[in-house]
Motif scaffolding. Structure first.
Motif, PDB file in Angstrom:
ATOM      1  N   SER A  45       0.934  -1.111  -0.115  1.00  0.00           N
ATOM      2  CA  SER A  45       0.010  -0.146  -0.049  1.00  0.00           C
ATOM      3  C   SER A  45       0.815   1.273  -0.016  1.00  0.00           C
ATOM      4  O   SER A  45       1.732   1.359   0.825  1.00  0.00           O
ATOM      5  CB  SER A  45      -0.762   0.276   1.132  1.00  0.00           C
ATOM      6  N   SER A  46       0.327   2.149  -0.975  1.00  0.00           N
ATOM      7  CA  SER A  46       1.171   3.319  -0.908  1.00  0.00           C
ATOM      8  C   SER A  46       0.417   4.289  -0.102  1.00  0.00           C
ATOM      9  O   SER A  46       0.760   5.565  -0.298  1.00  0.00           O
ATOM     10  CB  SER A  46       1.540   3.873  -2.524  1.00  0.00           C
ATOM     11  N   TYR A  47      -0.829   3.978   0.494  1.00  0.00           N
ATOM     12  CA  TYR A  47      -1.625   4.855   1.037  1.00  0.00           C
ATOM     13  C   TYR A  47      -1.780   4.663   2.606  1.00  0.00           C
ATOM     14  O   TYR A  47      -1.381   3.301   2.957  1.00  0.00           O
ATOM     15  CB  TYR A  47      -3.209   4.651   0.544  1.00  0.00           C
ATOM     16  N   SER A  48      -1.827   5.531   3.425  1.00  0.00           N
ATOM     17  CA  SER A  48      -1.935   5.251   4.832  1.00  0.00           C
ATOM     18  C   SER A  48      -3.009   4.578   5.234  1.00  0.00           C
ATOM     19  O   SER A  48      -4.102   4.499   4.537  1.00  0.00           O
ATOM     20  CB  SER A  48      -1.937   6.501   5.552  1.00  0.00           C
ATOM     21  N   SER A  49      -3.104   3.699   6.289  1.00  0.00           N
ATOM     22  CA  SER A  49      -4.378   3.005   6.885  1.00  0.00           C
ATOM     23  C   SER A  49      -5.564   3.961   7.067  1.00  0.00           C
ATOM     24  O   SER A  49      -6.712   3.585   6.865  1.00  0.00           O
ATOM     25  CB  SER A  49      -4.010   2.115   7.975  1.00  0.00           C
ATOM     26  N   SER A  50      -5.189   4.986   7.561  1.00  0.00           N
ATOM     27  CA  SER A  50      -6.268   6.198   7.762  1.00  0.00           C
ATOM     28  C   SER A  50      -7.136   6.840   6.451  1.00  0.00           C
ATOM     29  O   SER A  50      -8.278   6.978   6.458  1.00  0.00           O
ATOM     30  CB  SER A  50      -5.821   7.296   8.856  1.00  0.00           C
ATOM     31  N   ASP A  51      -5.845   7.001   5.561  1.00  0.00           N
ATOM     32  CA  ASP A  51      -6.647   7.301   4.238  1.00  0.00           C
ATOM     33  C   ASP A  51      -7.528   6.233   3.639  1.00  0.00           C
ATOM     34  O   ASP A  51      -8.622   6.659   3.091  1.00  0.00           O
ATOM     35  CB  ASP A  51      -5.523   7.471   3.018  1.00  0.00           C
ATOM     36  N   LEU A  52      -7.137   5.040   3.629  1.00  0.00           N
ATOM     37  CA  LEU A  52      -7.884   3.719   3.114  1.00  0.00           C
ATOM     38  C   LEU A  52      -9.217   3.773   4.041  1.00  0.00           C
ATOM     39  O   LEU A  52     -10.254   3.337   3.517  1.00  0.00           O
ATOM     40  CB  LEU A  52      -7.296   2.531   3.150  1.00  0.00           C
ATOM     41  N   TYR A  53      -9.241   3.879   5.294  1.00  0.00           N
ATOM     42  CA  TYR A  53     -10.360   4.002   6.114  1.00  0.00           C
ATOM     43  C   TYR A  53     -11.203   5.032   5.638  1.00  0.00           C
ATOM     44  O   TYR A  53     -12.534   4.742   5.502  1.00  0.00           O
ATOM     45  CB  TYR A  53      -9.931   4.024   7.516  1.00  0.00           C
ATOM     46  N   CYS A  54     -10.809   6.119   5.561  1.00  0.00           N
ATOM     47  CA  CYS A  54     -11.884   7.182   5.360  1.00  0.00           C
ATOM     48  C   CYS A  54     -12.284   7.136   3.718  1.00  0.00           C
ATOM     49  O   CYS A  54     -13.518   7.240   3.356  1.00  0.00           O
ATOM     50  CB  CYS A  54     -10.891   8.472   5.069  1.00  0.00           C
ATOM     51  N   TYR A  55     -11.702   6.282   2.977  1.00  0.00           N
ATOM     52  CA  TYR A  55     -12.181   6.074   1.448  1.00  0.00           C
ATOM     53  C   TYR A  55     -13.225   5.030   1.890  1.00  0.00           C
ATOM     54  O   TYR A  55     -14.287   4.966   0.975  1.00  0.00           O
ATOM     55  CB  TYR A  55     -11.098   5.312   0.593  1.00  0.00           C
ATOM     56  N   LEU A  56     -13.023   4.122   2.708  1.00  0.00           N
ATOM     57  CA  LEU A  56     -14.136   3.014   2.667  1.00  0.00           C
ATOM     58  C   LEU A  56     -15.484   3.580   3.421  1.00  0.00           C
ATOM     59  O   LEU A  56     -16.581   3.313   2.941  1.00  0.00           O
ATOM     60  CB  LEU A  56     -13.475   2.023   3.612  1.00  0.00           C
ATOM     61  N   ARG A  57     -15.166   4.487   4.273  1.00  0.00           N
ATOM     62  CA  ARG A  57     -16.139   5.178   4.827  1.00  0.00           C
ATOM     63  C   ARG A  57     -17.292   6.004   3.853  1.00  0.00           C
ATOM     64  O   ARG A  57     -18.435   6.091   4.133  1.00  0.00           O
ATOM     65  CB  ARG A  57     -16.006   6.242   6.105  1.00  0.00           C
ATOM     66  N   VAL A  58     -16.691   6.419   2.848  1.00  0.00           N
ATOM     67  CA  VAL A  58     -17.523   7.064   2.061  1.00  0.00           C
ATOM     68  C   VAL A  58     -17.537   6.475   0.529  1.00  0.00           C
ATOM     69  O   VAL A  58     -18.166   7.143  -0.472  1.00  0.00           O
ATOM     70  CB  VAL A  58     -16.853   8.497   1.606  1.00  0.00           C
ATOM     71  N   MET A  59     -17.191   5.275   0.486  1.00  0.00           N
ATOM     72  CA  MET A  59     -17.748   4.310  -0.529  1.00  0.00           C
ATOM     73  C   MET A  59     -19.145   4.521  -0.982  1.00  0.00           C
ATOM     74  O   MET A  59     -19.870   4.174  -0.096  1.00  0.00           O
ATOM     75  CB  MET A  59     -17.163   2.869  -0.269  1.00  0.00           C
ATOM     76  N   PRO A  60     -19.364   4.521  -2.147  1.00  0.00           N
ATOM     77  CA  PRO A  60     -20.707   4.709  -2.667  1.00  0.00           C
ATOM     78  C   PRO A  60     -21.459   3.439  -2.472  1.00  0.00           C
ATOM     79  O   PRO A  60     -22.634   3.302  -2.197  1.00  0.00           O
ATOM     80  CB  PRO A  60     -20.718   5.071  -4.153  1.00  0.00           C
ATOM     81  N   SER A  61     -20.821   2.240  -2.924  1.00  0.00           N
ATOM     82  CA  SER A  61     -21.302   0.955  -3.018  1.00  0.00           C
ATOM     83  C   SER A  61     -20.517   0.042  -2.198  1.00  0.00           C
ATOM     84  O   SER A  61     -19.202  -0.242  -2.665  1.00  0.00           O
ATOM     85  CB  SER A  61     -21.550   0.417  -4.416  1.00  0.00           C
ATOM     86  N   ARG A  62     -20.932  -0.552  -1.005  1.00  0.00           N
ATOM     87  CA  ARG A  62     -20.026  -1.693  -0.319  1.00  0.00           C
ATOM     88  C   ARG A  62     -20.195  -2.997  -0.801  1.00  0.00           C
ATOM     89  O   ARG A  62     -19.598  -3.798  -0.539  1.00  0.00           O
ATOM     90  CB  ARG A  62     -20.686  -1.390   1.181  1.00  0.00           C
ATOM     91  N   GLU A  63     -21.226  -3.145  -1.798  1.00  0.00           N
ATOM     92  CA  GLU A  63     -21.493  -4.508  -2.235  1.00  0.00           C
ATOM     93  C   GLU A  63     -20.295  -4.974  -3.240  1.00  0.00           C
ATOM     94  O   GLU A  63     -19.854  -6.129  -3.397  1.00  0.00           O
ATOM     95  CB  GLU A  63     -22.564  -4.464  -2.973  1.00  0.00           C
ATOM     96  N   ASP A  64     -19.457  -3.915  -3.776  1.00  0.00           N
ATOM     97  CA  ASP A  64     -18.280  -4.211  -4.487  1.00  0.00           C
ATOM     98  C   ASP A  64     -17.085  -4.685  -3.620  1.00  0.00           C
ATOM     99  O   ASP A  64     -16.102  -5.309  -4.489  1.00  0.00           O
ATOM    100  CB  ASP A  64     -17.741  -2.817  -5.287  1.00  0.00           C
ATOM    101  N   LEU A  65     -17.004  -4.749  -2.536  1.00  0.00           N
ATOM    102  CA  LEU A  65     -16.007  -5.007  -1.644  1.00  0.00           C
ATOM    103  C   LEU A  65     -16.495  -6.091  -0.724  1.00  0.00           C
ATOM    104  O   LEU A  65     -16.989  -5.864   0.407  1.00  0.00           O
ATOM    105  CB  LEU A  65     -15.672  -3.691  -0.753  1.00  0.00           C
ATOM    106  N   PRO A  66     -16.222  -7.241  -1.095  1.00  0.00           N
ATOM    107  CA  PRO A  66     -16.507  -8.461  -0.133  1.00  0.00           C
ATOM    108  C   PRO A  66     -15.609  -8.071   1.373  1.00  0.00           C
ATOM    109  O   PRO A  66     -14.556  -7.789   1.324  1.00  0.00           O
ATOM    110  CB  PRO A  66     -15.749 -10.060  -0.628  1.00  0.00           C
TER     111      PRO A  66
END
Length: 179
Positions: A45-66
């Protein structure tokens, strides 16, 4: 043509899918599946865990991510801050020898092994925390692939030309990562 935000989102989504898969199933190697660790996270990962966490929280569709819930839990509890947890090779000097045992294999680890591992971590821009060092030294001593997730990511990129790490997070040294 896609704009940069769409490409970044696709890259991040692919990265998150891979992390979720490794968290659930482990990282496949020639011998067995190894658990996904902090070292593996930093290697792919070239992203921090907090950046990825923030991305997950605003994801438009969670069905795309098992395994969305497992991934959000992992990122939420990721050990931060990194800077306060960094160690250097001197931390391991003067300590009794370390013996790594797996199955019938027992390997004595010396100071030169630690020096080699620190060089490898620095070369790959991985922060040297106790967790990353101990995972790397164990894999190194047992002559296993130190970065199995990175190897898989690189082989996937060669097969389908997918770019996973979208920006120069590693090189800039964000979040305590060595530059």
């Amino acid at each position: 043509m896609e704009n940069n935000d769409e490409v970044l989102s696709d890259d991040v989504l692919l990265l998150l899918r891979n992390i979720a898969k490794y968290l659930k199933d482990g990282i496949p190697t020639d011998k067995w599946d190894v658990p996904f660790t902090e070292l593996d996270f930093y290697s792919i990962s070239s992203y921090s865990s907090s950046d990825l966490y923030c991305y997950l929280r605003v994801m438009p569709s969670r069905e795309d991510l098992p395994n969305y819930k497992a991934l959000i839990k992992y990122l939420k509890t990721f050990p931060l801050p990194v800077f306060s947890r960094l160690v250097d090779c001197k931390y391991y000097k003067g300590r009794p020898p370390l013996f790594i045992v797996r199955g019938s294999d027992t390997v004595k680890v010396g100071q030169s092994d630690f020096e080699q591992v620190f060089s490898i971590l620095e070369e790959h821009h991985i922060p040297a925390t106790k967790g990353t060092v101990m995972t790397a030294i164990t894999r190194y001593a047992l002559q296993e692939d130190i970065f199995p997730a990175l190897r898989l990511q690189n082989s996937d990129k060669k097969e389908d030309n997918t770019h996973i790490c979208g920006h120069s997070y590693v090189k800039k040294g964000n979040n305590g990562r060595k530059s």
